[in-house]
Design a protein around this motif. Structure first.
Motif, PDB file in Angstrom:
ATOM      1  N   GLU A 121      32.820  52.607  -7.958  1.00 38.50           N
ATOM      2  CA  GLU A 121      33.078  51.414  -7.163  1.00 38.50           C
ATOM      3  C   GLU A 121      32.119  51.328  -5.985  1.00 38.50           C
ATOM      4  OE1 GLU A 121      36.973  50.240  -6.378  1.00 38.50           O
ATOM      5  OE2 GLU A 121      37.606  50.434  -8.472  1.00 38.50           O
ATOM      6  N   ARG A 122      31.847  52.467  -5.358  1.00 34.79           N
ATOM      7  CA  ARG A 122      30.892  52.469  -4.247  1.00 34.79           C
ATOM      8  C   ARG A 122      29.498  52.109  -4.735  1.00 34.79           C
ATOM      9  NH1 ARG A 122      33.236  57.444  -2.361  1.00 34.79           N
ATOM     10  NH2 ARG A 122      31.318  58.542  -2.889  1.00 34.79           N
ATOM     11  N   ARG A 123      29.136  52.600  -5.918  1.00 37.79           N
ATOM     12  CA  ARG A 123      27.806  52.281  -6.445  1.00 37.79           C
ATOM     13  C   ARG A 123      27.666  50.789  -6.710  1.00 37.79           C
ATOM     14  NH1 ARG A 123      24.655  55.274 -11.329  1.00 37.79           N
ATOM     15  NH2 ARG A 123      24.088  56.613  -9.577  1.00 37.79           N
ATOM     16  N   VAL A 124      28.698  50.174  -7.271  1.00 36.64           N
ATOM     17  CA  VAL A 124      28.638  48.733  -7.521  1.00 36.64           C
ATOM     18  C   VAL A 124      28.495  47.980  -6.203  1.00 36.64           C
ATOM     19  CG1 VAL A 124      29.926  46.729  -8.363  1.00 36.64           C
ATOM     20  CG2 VAL A 124      29.865  48.839  -9.716  1.00 36.64           C
ATOM     21  N   ASP A 125      29.257  48.384  -5.207  1.00 40.81           N
ATOM     22  CA  ASP A 125      29.143  47.738  -3.887  1.00 40.81           C
ATOM     23  C   ASP A 125      27.720  47.887  -3.341  1.00 40.81           C
ATOM     24  OD1 ASP A 125      31.794  46.948  -3.908  1.00 40.81           O
ATOM     25  OD2 ASP A 125      32.497  48.708  -2.810  1.00 40.81           O
ATOM     26  N   GLN A 126      27.125  49.061  -3.534  1.00 40.90           N
ATOM     27  CA  GLN A 126      25.760  49.290  -3.058  1.00 40.90           C
ATOM     28  C   GLN A 126      24.767  48.416  -3.816  1.00 40.90           C
ATOM     29  OE1 GLN A 126      24.508  53.397  -3.200  1.00 40.90           O
ATOM     30  NE2 GLN A 126      22.379  52.909  -2.741  1.00 40.90           N
ATOM     31  N   MET A 127      24.972  48.271  -5.119  1.00 40.20           N
ATOM     32  CA  MET A 127      24.094  47.399  -5.910  1.00 40.20           C
ATOM     33  C   MET A 127      24.148  45.961  -5.404  1.00 40.20           C
ATOM     34  SD  MET A 127      24.736  48.705  -9.820  1.00 40.20           S
ATOM     35  CE  MET A 127      23.992  50.216 -10.440  1.00 40.20           C
ATOM     36  N   MET A 128      25.348  45.519  -5.049  1.00 47.66           N
ATOM     37  CA  MET A 128      25.486  44.162  -4.526  1.00 47.66           C
ATOM     38  C   MET A 128      24.739  44.026  -3.208  1.00 47.66           C
ATOM     39  SD  MET A 128      27.074  42.651  -6.885  1.00 47.66           S
ATOM     40  CE  MET A 128      27.369  41.096  -6.036  1.00 47.66           C
ATOM     41  N   GLU A 129      24.844  45.043  -2.352  1.00 47.15           N
ATOM     42  CA  GLU A 129      24.138  45.015  -1.066  1.00 47.15           C
ATOM     43  C   GLU A 129      22.623  45.042  -1.252  1.00 47.15           C
ATOM     44  OE1 GLU A 129      25.663  48.325   1.097  1.00 47.15           O
ATOM     45  OE2 GLU A 129      27.708  47.519   1.218  1.00 47.15           O
ATOM     46  N   GLU A 130      22.171  45.733  -2.310  1.00 47.06           N
ATOM     47  CA  GLU A 130      20.733  45.848  -2.549  1.00 47.06           C
ATOM     48  C   GLU A 130      20.132  44.606  -3.192  1.00 47.06           C
ATOM     49  OE1 GLU A 130      20.334  49.378  -4.864  1.00 47.06           O
ATOM     50  OE2 GLU A 130      20.599  50.732  -3.151  1.00 47.06           O
ATOM     51  N   GLY A 131      21.007  43.688  -3.649  1.00 51.74           N
ATOM     52  CA  GLY A 131      20.491  42.430  -4.173  1.00 51.74           C
ATOM     53  C   GLY A 131      20.603  42.247  -5.671  1.00 51.74           C
ATOM     54  N   LEU A 132      21.690  42.736  -6.276  1.00 56.19           N
ATOM     55  CA  LEU A 132      21.853  42.586  -7.724  1.00 56.19           C
ATOM     56  C   LEU A 132      21.893  41.120  -8.129  1.00 56.19           C
ATOM     57  CD1 LEU A 132      22.262  43.833 -10.504  1.00 56.19           C
ATOM     58  CD2 LEU A 132      24.720  43.967 -10.024  1.00 56.19           C
ATOM     59  N   VAL A 133      22.557  40.287  -7.340  1.00 55.52           N
ATOM     60  CA  VAL A 133      22.627  38.859  -7.683  1.00 55.52           C
ATOM     61  C   VAL A 133      21.224  38.263  -7.717  1.00 55.52           C
ATOM     62  CG1 VAL A 133      23.420  36.591  -6.931  1.00 55.52           C
ATOM     63  CG2 VAL A 133      24.968  38.543  -6.801  1.00 55.52           C
ATOM     64  N   GLN A 134      20.412  38.596  -6.717  1.00 57.82           N
ATOM     65  CA  GLN A 134      19.050  38.068  -6.664  1.00 57.82           C
ATOM     66  C   GLN A 134      18.208  38.587  -7.831  1.00 57.82           C
ATOM     67  OE1 GLN A 134      20.754  39.362  -4.187  1.00 57.82           O
ATOM     68  NE2 GLN A 134      20.927  37.709  -2.660  1.00 57.82           N
ATOM     69  N   GLU A 135      18.444  39.855  -8.225  1.00 56.31           N
ATOM     70  CA  GLU A 135      17.698  40.415  -9.348  1.00 56.31           C
ATOM     71  C   GLU A 135      18.023  39.662 -10.637  1.00 56.31           C
ATOM     72  OE1 GLU A 135      16.632  44.747  -9.999  1.00 56.31           O
ATOM     73  OE2 GLU A 135      18.405  44.593 -11.299  1.00 56.31           O
ATOM     74  N   VAL A 136      19.302  39.423 -10.896  1.00 60.60           N
ATOM     75  CA  VAL A 136      19.690  38.704 -12.106  1.00 60.60           C
ATOM     76  C   VAL A 136      19.182  37.266 -12.063  1.00 60.60           C
ATOM     77  CG1 VAL A 136      21.622  37.950 -13.538  1.00 60.60           C
ATOM     78  CG2 VAL A 136      21.705  40.194 -12.420  1.00 60.60           C
ATOM     79  N   ARG A 137      19.244  36.643 -10.895  1.00 66.19           N
ATOM     80  CA  ARG A 137      18.741  35.268 -10.771  1.00 66.19           C
ATOM     81  C   ARG A 137      17.247  35.214 -11.075  1.00 66.19           C
ATOM     82  NH1 ARG A 137      20.494  34.103  -5.921  1.00 66.19           N
ATOM     83  NH2 ARG A 137      22.299  32.854  -6.543  1.00 66.19           N
ATOM     84  N   ARG A 138      16.476  36.171 -10.574  1.00 63.33           N
ATOM     85  CA  ARG A 138      15.033  36.193 -10.844  1.00 63.33           C
ATOM     86  C   ARG A 138      14.748  36.333 -12.345  1.00 63.33           C
ATOM     87  NH1 ARG A 138      14.755  39.462  -6.183  1.00 63.33           N
ATOM     88  NH2 ARG A 138      14.724  41.359  -7.463  1.00 63.33           N
ATOM     89  N   LEU A 139      15.509  37.194 -13.008  1.00 65.31           N
ATOM     90  CA  LEU A 139      15.309  37.390 -14.443  1.00 65.31           C
ATOM     91  C   LEU A 139      15.595  36.110 -15.218  1.00 65.31           C
ATOM     92  CD1 LEU A 139      16.987  40.907 -14.671  1.00 65.31           C
ATOM     93  CD2 LEU A 139      14.596  40.428 -15.262  1.00 65.31           C
ATOM     94  N   ARG A 140      16.659  35.433 -14.858  1.00 66.36           N
ATOM     95  CA  ARG A 140      17.017  34.196 -15.559  1.00 66.36           C
ATOM     96  C   ARG A 140      15.975  33.114 -15.267  1.00 66.36           C
ATOM     97  NH1 ARG A 140      21.795  31.723 -14.364  1.00 66.36           N
ATOM     98  NH2 ARG A 140      22.532  31.400 -16.509  1.00 66.36           N
ATOM     99  N   GLU A 141      15.498  33.043 -14.029  1.00 71.55           N
ATOM    100  CA  GLU A 141      14.481  32.051 -13.680  1.00 71.55           C
ATOM    101  C   GLU A 141      13.157  32.343 -14.372  1.00 71.55           C
ATOM    102  OE1 GLU A 141      14.439  32.165  -9.435  1.00 71.55           O
ATOM    103  OE2 GLU A 141      16.199  30.858  -9.218  1.00 71.55           O
ATOM    104  N   ALA A 142      12.937  33.621 -14.706  1.00 71.76           N
ATOM    105  CA  ALA A 142      11.718  33.997 -15.426  1.00 71.76           C
ATOM    106  C   ALA A 142      11.812  33.675 -16.905  1.00 71.76           C
ATOM    107  CB  ALA A 142      11.439  35.490 -15.232  1.00 71.76           C
ATOM    108  N   GLY A 143      12.967  33.171 -17.341  1.00 70.89           N
ATOM    109  CA  GLY A 143      13.115  32.732 -18.718  1.00 70.89           C
ATOM    110  C   GLY A 143      13.821  33.702 -19.634  1.00 70.89           C
ATOM    111  N   TYR A 144      14.361  34.788 -19.077  1.00 69.50           N
ATOM    112  CA  TYR A 144      15.068  35.749 -19.917  1.00 69.50           C
ATOM    113  C   TYR A 144      16.500  35.258 -20.144  1.00 69.50           C
ATOM    114  CZ  TYR A 144      11.027  38.656 -18.977  1.00 69.50           C
ATOM    115  OH  TYR A 144       9.745  39.123 -18.900  1.00 69.50           O
ATOM    116  N   ALA A 145      16.815  35.010 -21.415  1.00 77.21           N
ATOM    117  CA  ALA A 145      18.094  34.400 -21.768  1.00 77.21           C
ATOM    118  C   ALA A 145      19.250  35.370 -21.590  1.00 77.21           C
ATOM    119  CB  ALA A 145      18.050  33.916 -23.217  1.00 77.21           C
ATOM    120  N   ASP A 146      20.403  34.837 -21.241  1.00 71.31           N
ATOM    121  CA  ASP A 146      21.597  35.663 -21.063  1.00 71.31           C
ATOM    122  C   ASP A 146      22.005  36.361 -22.357  1.00 71.31           C
ATOM    123  OD1 ASP A 146      21.618  34.737 -18.484  1.00 71.31           O
ATOM    124  OD2 ASP A 146      23.243  33.292 -18.800  1.00 71.31           O
TER     125      ASP A 146
END
Length: 316
Positions: free
Chosen positions: A214-239
């Protein structure tokens, strides 16, 4: 030295569930033994997928050479057989340099296929059957496809996450083509080690492991997991890509599509990761020759290192 009198290459393997502390230990061991690390994680091969896969940081990779990280784009196919072939080449190259190859990771099938004389079924393929199963999953959901596998091959279904559609379809395809479940094909493996192996497994109190997840997931969110996934999708990588169905990416993509609130996506990711860790441990428990080290007491890191050094001394 990287070989024993048997002529087989020495190989140190550090495995354990996600969030058990493999990275910290692996860096210490690699520096002590002149090692180079081969990632045994099925997701760290993909470029641009850093936060969600918990890759070693650039600083950590400068301390110790790492391999099998950032070798593919997220839309490139990569099977366990591809991993086996590529990682074995890396291990041999490390040994040829006079260094100690170390495999570190938590993907049980990948690590097991690498360490032993693991031969994949030559069942061939049936593209029409695959497409039929894929359409079924799209129409009825990945869970329904997984249920179909559970009726055909419950042992394999128990090891695969329902969202791992590609491997679920392959297991169904093997049974369809051969009339024999994939689990029976795998049970026939001799599992003869290809290396002079030293396998060290990390274990800890389950409640503590879940807390660390749970702490690791919280840390991933703080490090920018949402932004990482958004960048991948914007780069054209399909879900729908196998890579984008990985832990962290699937849940955050659902949030970005508006199907989940961010809080619900994070809660789902924590739950899915706990389940994943449980499956990892279940897989490892069936692997032979693992020397288990309890790392529940994190303050006893020096003592745990001493235990591992003693195991390595007795094996390598």
């Amino acid at each position: 030295m990287t070989k024993k009198q048997s002529g087989r290459t020495k190989l140190l393997v550090l495995l354990g569930p996600t969030a058990s502390g493999k990275t910290r230990l692996s860096l210490s061991l690699a520096q002590t033994y002149g090692g180079e690390i081969v990632s045994g994680d099925s997701m760290q091969v993909y470029r641009g997928m850093d936060i969600g896969t918990a890759k070693a940081t650039p600083e950590e990779r400068r301390l110790v050479p790492h391999h099998m990280i950032d070798i593919l784009d997220p839309d490139e196919p990569f099977s366990v057989a591809d991993f086996q072939e590529t990682a074995r080449r890396e291990i041999q190259a490390i040994a040829d340099r006079g260094r100690l190859p170390m495999v570190v990771g938590g993907t049980g099938l990948y690590i097991e296929s690498l360490c032993y004389d693991y031969r994949f079924t030559e069942a061939g393929s049936d593209e029409a059957f695959r497409e039929e199963q894929h359409r079924f999953a799209l129409e009825h959901g990945a869970g329904a496809l997984h249920t179909r596998l559970a009726a055909t091959d419950p042992a394999t279904a128990a090891k695969l996450h329902p969202n791992d559609t590609r491997r679920v379809i392959r297991a169904l395809e093997v049974a369809h083509l051969t009339g024999v479940p994939l689990s029976e094909h795998l049970a026939g493996q001799t599992k003869e080690p290809l290396y002079d192996l030293c396998l060290v497994g990390l274990t800890m109190d389950r409640a503590l492991l879940y807390e660390r997840i749970e702490r690791r997931v919280d840390q991933m969110m703080e490090e920018g997991l949402v932004q990482e996934v958004r960048r991948l999708r914007e780069a054209g990588y399909a879900d729908s890509l196998v890579s984008m169905q990985g832990l962290g990416y699937k849940e955050i993509a659902a949030y970005l599509r508006g199907e989940l609130t961010l809080n619900d996506a994070v809660a789902l990711l924590k739950k899915s990761t706990r389940r994943f860790a449980k499956r990892q441990l279940s897989w490892f428990r069936h692997m032979p020759d693992i020397h288990w080290v309890d790392v529940t007491e994190q303050v006893n890191f020096p003592q745990q290192l001493q235990i591992i050094h003693a195991i390595i001394a007795g094996k390598l």
